[in-house]
Scaffold this motif. Sequence first.
Motif, PDB file in Angstrom:
ATOM      1  N   LYS A  25      -5.411  -2.505   7.739  1.00  8.74           N
ATOM      2  CA  LYS A  25      -6.220  -2.607   6.579  1.00  8.74           C
ATOM      3  C   LYS A  25      -6.391  -1.567   5.438  1.00  8.74           C
ATOM      4  O   LYS A  25      -7.300  -1.298   5.011  1.00  8.74           O
ATOM      5  CB  LYS A  25      -7.309  -0.951   8.008  1.00  8.74           C
ATOM      6  CG  LYS A  25      -8.563  -2.775   8.680  1.00  8.74           C
ATOM      7  CD  LYS A  25      -9.090  -1.503   9.714  1.00  8.74           C
ATOM      8  CE  LYS A  25      -9.867  -3.116  10.639  1.00  8.74           C
ATOM      9  NZ  LYS A  25     -10.890  -2.143  12.123  1.00  8.74           N
ATOM     10  N   ILE A  26      -5.509   0.111   5.839  1.00 10.56           N
ATOM     11  CA  ILE A  26      -5.681   0.644   4.864  1.00 10.56           C
ATOM     12  C   ILE A  26      -4.615  -0.012   3.488  1.00 10.56           C
ATOM     13  O   ILE A  26      -5.323  -0.055   2.619  1.00 10.56           O
ATOM     14  CB  ILE A  26      -4.654   1.674   5.553  1.00 10.56           C
ATOM     15  CG1 ILE A  26      -5.884   2.706   6.229  1.00 10.56           C
ATOM     16  CG2 ILE A  26      -3.981   2.554   4.434  1.00 10.56           C
ATOM     17  CD1 ILE A  26      -4.403   4.217   6.800  1.00 10.56           C
ATOM     18  N   ALA A  27      -3.993  -0.912   4.008  1.00  9.21           N
ATOM     19  CA  ALA A  27      -3.532  -1.062   2.794  1.00  9.21           C
ATOM     20  C   ALA A  27      -4.068  -2.421   2.541  1.00  9.21           C
ATOM     21  O   ALA A  27      -4.025  -2.481   0.511  1.00  9.21           O
ATOM     22  CB  ALA A  27      -2.069  -2.209   3.388  1.00  9.21           C
ATOM     23  N   LEU A  28      -4.844  -3.221   2.135  1.00 12.61           N
ATOM     24  CA  LEU A  28      -5.868  -4.116   2.362  1.00 12.61           C
ATOM     25  C   LEU A  28      -6.944  -3.236   0.828  1.00 12.61           C
ATOM     26  O   LEU A  28      -7.100  -3.580   0.176  1.00 12.61           O
ATOM     27  CB  LEU A  28      -6.416  -4.411   3.192  1.00 12.61           C
ATOM     28  CG  LEU A  28      -7.694  -5.654   2.838  1.00 12.61           C
ATOM     29  CD1 LEU A  28      -6.990  -6.639   1.645  1.00 12.61           C
ATOM     30  CD2 LEU A  28      -8.758  -6.632   3.700  1.00 12.61           C
ATOM     31  N   ARG A  29      -7.256  -2.078   1.736  1.00 11.18           N
ATOM     32  CA  ARG A  29      -8.165  -1.105   0.811  1.00 11.18           C
ATOM     33  C   ARG A  29      -7.782  -0.662  -0.495  1.00 11.18           C
ATOM     34  O   ARG A  29      -7.985  -0.393  -1.390  1.00 11.18           O
ATOM     35  CB  ARG A  29      -8.344   0.258   1.878  1.00 11.18           C
ATOM     36  CG  ARG A  29      -9.907   0.122   2.773  1.00 11.18           C
ATOM     37  CD  ARG A  29     -10.147   0.691   3.050  1.00 11.18           C
ATOM     38  NE  ARG A  29     -10.946   0.985   4.517  1.00 11.18           N
ATOM     39  CZ  ARG A  29     -10.530   1.193   5.889  1.00 11.18           C
ATOM     40  NH1 ARG A  29     -10.222   2.414   5.400  1.00 11.18           N
ATOM     41  NH2 ARG A  29     -11.537   1.297   6.506  1.00 11.18           N
ATOM     42  N   LYS A  30      -5.896   0.104  -0.506  1.00 10.42           N
ATOM     43  CA  LYS A  30      -5.558   0.030  -1.663  1.00 10.42           C
ATOM     44  C   LYS A  30      -5.315  -1.289  -2.540  1.00 10.42           C
ATOM     45  O   LYS A  30      -5.427  -0.794  -3.326  1.00 10.42           O
ATOM     46  CB  LYS A  30      -4.051   0.770  -0.955  1.00 10.42           C
ATOM     47  CG  LYS A  30      -4.037   1.430  -0.551  1.00 10.42           C
ATOM     48  CD  LYS A  30      -2.026   2.295  -0.053  1.00 10.42           C
ATOM     49  CE  LYS A  30      -2.516   4.136   1.043  1.00 10.42           C
ATOM     50  NZ  LYS A  30      -1.493   4.154   0.514  1.00 10.42           N
ATOM     51  N   GLU A  31      -5.414  -2.114  -1.459  1.00 12.82           N
ATOM     52  CA  GLU A  31      -4.511  -3.598  -3.019  1.00 12.82           C
ATOM     53  C   GLU A  31      -6.383  -4.134  -3.775  1.00 12.82           C
ATOM     54  O   GLU A  31      -5.992  -4.289  -5.286  1.00 12.82           O
ATOM     55  CB  GLU A  31      -4.428  -4.554  -1.940  1.00 12.82           C
ATOM     56  CG  GLU A  31      -3.924  -6.078  -2.566  1.00 12.82           C
ATOM     57  CD  GLU A  31      -3.867  -6.536  -2.445  1.00 12.82           C
ATOM     58  OE1 GLU A  31      -3.639  -8.036  -2.801  1.00 12.82           O
ATOM     59  OE2 GLU A  31      -3.146  -7.133  -1.321  1.00 12.82           O
ATOM     60  N   TRP A  32      -7.616  -3.223  -2.700  1.00 17.03           N
ATOM     61  CA  TRP A  32      -8.935  -3.839  -3.406  1.00 17.03           C
ATOM     62  C   TRP A  32      -9.216  -2.423  -4.595  1.00 17.03           C
ATOM     63  O   TRP A  32      -9.858  -2.814  -5.690  1.00 17.03           O
ATOM     64  CB  TRP A  32      -9.251  -3.338  -2.610  1.00 17.03           C
ATOM     65  CG  TRP A  32      -9.654  -4.669  -1.776  1.00 17.03           C
ATOM     66  CD1 TRP A  32      -9.300  -6.302  -2.008  1.00 17.03           C
ATOM     67  CD2 TRP A  32     -10.858  -4.691  -0.399  1.00 17.03           C
ATOM     68  NE1 TRP A  32      -9.424  -7.189  -1.360  1.00 17.03           N
ATOM     69  CE2 TRP A  32     -10.632  -5.737   0.075  1.00 17.03           C
ATOM     70  CE3 TRP A  32     -11.298  -3.846   0.028  1.00 17.03           C
ATOM     71  CZ2 TRP A  32     -11.135  -6.869   1.270  1.00 17.03           C
ATOM     72  CZ3 TRP A  32     -11.679  -5.208   1.798  1.00 17.03           C
ATOM     73  CH2 TRP A  32     -11.586  -5.874   1.980  1.00 17.03           C
ATOM     74  N   ARG A  33      -8.941  -1.480  -4.360  1.00 13.61           N
ATOM     75  CA  ARG A  33      -8.918  -0.247  -4.978  1.00 13.61           C
ATOM     76  C   ARG A  33      -8.035   0.040  -6.480  1.00 13.61           C
ATOM     77  O   ARG A  33      -8.453  -0.062  -7.262  1.00 13.61           O
ATOM     78  CB  ARG A  33      -8.709   0.688  -4.548  1.00 13.61           C
ATOM     79  CG  ARG A  33      -9.878   0.938  -3.151  1.00 13.61           C
ATOM     80  CD  ARG A  33      -9.670   3.099  -3.433  1.00 13.61           C
ATOM     81  NE  ARG A  33     -10.325   3.267  -2.251  1.00 13.61           N
ATOM     82  CZ  ARG A  33     -10.492   4.227  -1.614  1.00 13.61           C
ATOM     83  NH1 ARG A  33      -8.868   4.481  -1.712  1.00 13.61           N
ATOM     84  NH2 ARG A  33     -11.129   4.205  -0.552  1.00 13.61           N
ATOM     85  N   PHE A  34      -6.653  -0.321  -6.220  1.00 15.78           N
ATOM     86  CA  PHE A  34      -5.692   0.082  -7.230  1.00 15.78           C
ATOM     87  C   PHE A  34      -5.450  -1.214  -7.485  1.00 15.78           C
ATOM     88  O   PHE A  34      -4.230  -1.229  -8.702  1.00 15.78           O
ATOM     89  CB  PHE A  34      -5.163   0.871  -7.121  1.00 15.78           C
ATOM     90  CG  PHE A  34      -5.230   2.212  -6.142  1.00 15.78           C
ATOM     91  CD1 PHE A  34      -5.798   3.121  -7.129  1.00 15.78           C
ATOM     92  CD2 PHE A  34      -4.607   2.415  -5.523  1.00 15.78           C
ATOM     93  CE1 PHE A  34      -6.312   4.406  -6.362  1.00 15.78           C
ATOM     94  CE2 PHE A  34      -5.709   3.619  -4.165  1.00 15.78           C
ATOM     95  CZ  PHE A  34      -6.229   4.205  -5.364  1.00 15.78           C
ATOM     96  N   GLY A  35      -5.164  -2.671  -7.566  1.00  9.88           N
ATOM     97  CA  GLY A  35      -4.793  -3.151  -7.652  1.00  9.88           C
ATOM     98  C   GLY A  35      -3.616  -4.068  -7.451  1.00  9.88           C
ATOM     99  O   GLY A  35      -3.427  -3.091  -6.001  1.00  9.88           O
ATOM    100  N   ASN A  36      -3.042  -5.083  -6.930  1.00  9.37           N
ATOM    101  CA  ASN A  36      -1.655  -5.487  -6.556  1.00  9.37           C
ATOM    102  C   ASN A  36       0.184  -4.773  -7.153  1.00  9.37           C
ATOM    103  O   ASN A  36       0.951  -4.743  -6.415  1.00  9.37           O
ATOM    104  CB  ASN A  36      -1.385  -6.876  -6.754  1.00  9.37           C
ATOM    105  CG  ASN A  36      -2.007  -7.369  -6.271  1.00  9.37           C
ATOM    106  OD1 ASN A  36      -3.007  -7.266  -5.314  1.00  9.37           O
ATOM    107  ND2 ASN A  36      -2.650  -8.919  -6.303  1.00  9.37           N
TER     108      ASN A  36
END
Length: 60
Positions: free
Chosen positions: A46-57
């Motif tokens: 979940k944390i990795a997914l949130r980072k991806e949403w916030r900052f992009g790939n």
Amino acid sequence: MKRSTTVTLAARRPRNPVTVALAQRASSGAGGKHEKPESARRRAEKIALRKEWRFGNDQL
């Protein structure tokens, strides 16, 4: 003729016998670290997914 002299020393007793037992156990592959619980893995995802949403790939 010369006699060969060999000196044998008695093995010293370990200072802490528990540490010796733990070292032997760790090297034998018995026991050891346990895997993380399923909930910890889900939280990390979940944390990795949130980072991806916030900052992009590009930040992963």
